[in-house]
Design a protein around this motif. Structure first.
Motif, mmCIF file in Angstrom:
data_model
loop_
_atom_site.group_PDB
_atom_site.id
_atom_site.type_symbol
_atom_site.label_atom_id
_atom_site.label_comp_id
_atom_site.label_asym_id
_atom_site.label_seq_id
_atom_site.Cartn_x
_atom_site.Cartn_y
_atom_site.Cartn_z
ATOM 1 N N UNK A 88 0.820 -1.214 0.000
ATOM 2 C CA UNK A 88 0.000 0.000 0.000
ATOM 3 C C UNK A 88 0.853 1.261 0.000
ATOM 4 N N UNK A 89 2.037 1.180 0.568
ATOM 5 C CA UNK A 89 2.920 2.351 0.686
ATOM 6 C C UNK A 89 3.321 2.863 -0.697
ATOM 7 N N UNK A 90 3.687 1.957 -1.590
ATOM 8 C CA UNK A 90 4.016 2.354 -2.959
ATOM 9 C C UNK A 90 2.787 2.884 -3.672
ATOM 10 N N UNK A 91 1.622 2.284 -3.409
ATOM 11 C CA UNK A 91 0.393 2.797 -3.984
ATOM 12 C C UNK A 91 0.133 4.225 -3.585
ATOM 13 N N UNK A 92 0.344 4.538 -2.324
ATOM 14 C CA UNK A 92 0.143 5.905 -1.844
ATOM 15 C C UNK A 92 1.138 6.864 -2.488
ATOM 16 N N UNK A 93 2.336 6.375 -2.747
ATOM 17 C CA UNK A 93 3.330 7.219 -3.419
ATOM 18 C C UNK A 93 2.847 7.609 -4.812
ATOM 19 N N UNK A 94 2.266 6.656 -5.525
ATOM 20 C CA UNK A 94 1.801 6.936 -6.883
ATOM 21 C C UNK A 94 0.586 7.857 -6.862
ATOM 22 N N UNK A 95 -0.309 7.669 -5.905
ATOM 23 C CA UNK A 95 -1.448 8.576 -5.769
ATOM 24 C C UNK A 95 -0.958 9.998 -5.520
#
Length: 314
Positions: free
Chosen positions: A250-257
């Motif tokens: 999820x951490x990488x997902x939040x980075x992309x968001x």
């Protein structure tokens, strides 16, 4: 799935109306990215080869249908499409479908991988299986190029589009360190370079390309390897103390968001960044409220043989 549910509760709908393609969304980082984009309001095409009817050569239980359902459950619109990204015609058909159904593409995430089972660690190139080594390069590089070749003509129709090349390791780290296999080493630094090259080609169209690496990932397979779950993952530090710096997909997902919602995202175009680095800039956290900065930790603690201690790094 608790890490994904936590992500859904914390994300805001900053990407309402945006269309994303996450190539390689079945599990791990790809799933985390797709779910985060959906939680931010995006429509997300989730591609991969593992479906409920047929598993890929990875032979794992996660499916693209599950990922799409998580995207939709979080408030986005998840669409599962079985695609082998080594097959140009399948990718061409996928992009044509996106064009027909949505008329645009705002975010392309090239996350296709699947080379871990093929990699022989600490084995020199002349002893490593040549067939497996070349397959690693095809999975890591050819898939990304094929996908960009077909998807970028749609993405550049609207300024502000973004391509994320997901790899393992920042350019700085991969340039200075041997990645334990010539084939793996070449695969991961090649993806860093792909972002740089595409940034140059996309700049006239007002679109960005960025190389992004997660840190030590608590993926489904990694948790399984250590015999732990997301709830008790710290138990794995008894076997591998440096796992203390690990992070959820999820951490990488939040980075992309965060990147996609940034009107000034072009400042990152052509760069190689990590999830932990972007967290320091944008202020998002992992699902436990921490901000693990894995690559700085690896450089300053693990690589120097110091005792595992994440104090000041998460």
């Amino acid at each position: 799935m608790s890490c994904f549910r936590a992500t859904l509760a914390l994300m805001t709908r900053t990407l309402e109306g945006k269309v994303a393609l996450v190539a390689g969304a079945t599990r791990g980082t790809g799933r985390g990215i797709a779910v985060a984009l959906g939680a931010a309001g995006a429509t997300v095409y989730c591609t991969g080869r593992s479906t409920r009817e047929r598993r890929s050569e990875m032979n794992r239980p996660e499916t693209i249908e599950e990922t799409a359902e998580l995207v939709t459950r979080g408030g986005g619109h998840g669409i599962a499409v079985r695609v082998d990204h080594l097959e140009p015609e399948q990718v061409r058909a996928l992009v044509e479908r996106i064009r027909n159904e949505r008329g645009r593409l705002d975010i392309l995430v090239n996350d296709v991988w699947g080379g871990d089972p093929l990699t022989e660690w600490h084995v020199p190139v002349w002893k490593h299986s040549l067939d497996d080594g070349l397959r690693i390069l095809r999975l890591a590089v050819d898939t990304h190029l094929i996908t960009s070749h077909h998807a970028l003509p749609l993405l550049i129709e609207n300024p502000g589009g973004m391509v994320i090349e997901v790899t393992d390791g920042t350019l700085e780290y991969n340039t200075a360190n041997y990645r334990l296999s010539a084939f793996y080493d070449l695969a991961k630094i090649s993806v860093n370079r792909l972002a740089f090259s595409q940034a140059h080609e996309l700049r006239p169209y007002g679109c960005a390309a960025i190389s992004l690496t997660p840190g030590w990932l608590r993926s489904e397979s990694m948790l399984e390897l250590f015999g732990v779950t997301e709830e008790n993952w710290r138990d794995a530090t008894a076997e591998q103390p440096h796992f203390v710096i690990s992070e959820t997909p999820a951490y990488t997902g939040r980075a992309i968001v965060a990147l996609a919602a940034d009107e000034d995202r072009m400042r990152w175009s052509g760069q190689s960044v990590s999830s932990g680095q972007l967290a320091q800039v944008y202020g998002f956290t992992d699902v436990d409220g921490s901000r693990p900065d894995a690559w700085r930790y690896i450089e300053e603690v693990e690589s120097k043989g110091r005792p595992a201690d994440a104090t000041g790094y998460r």
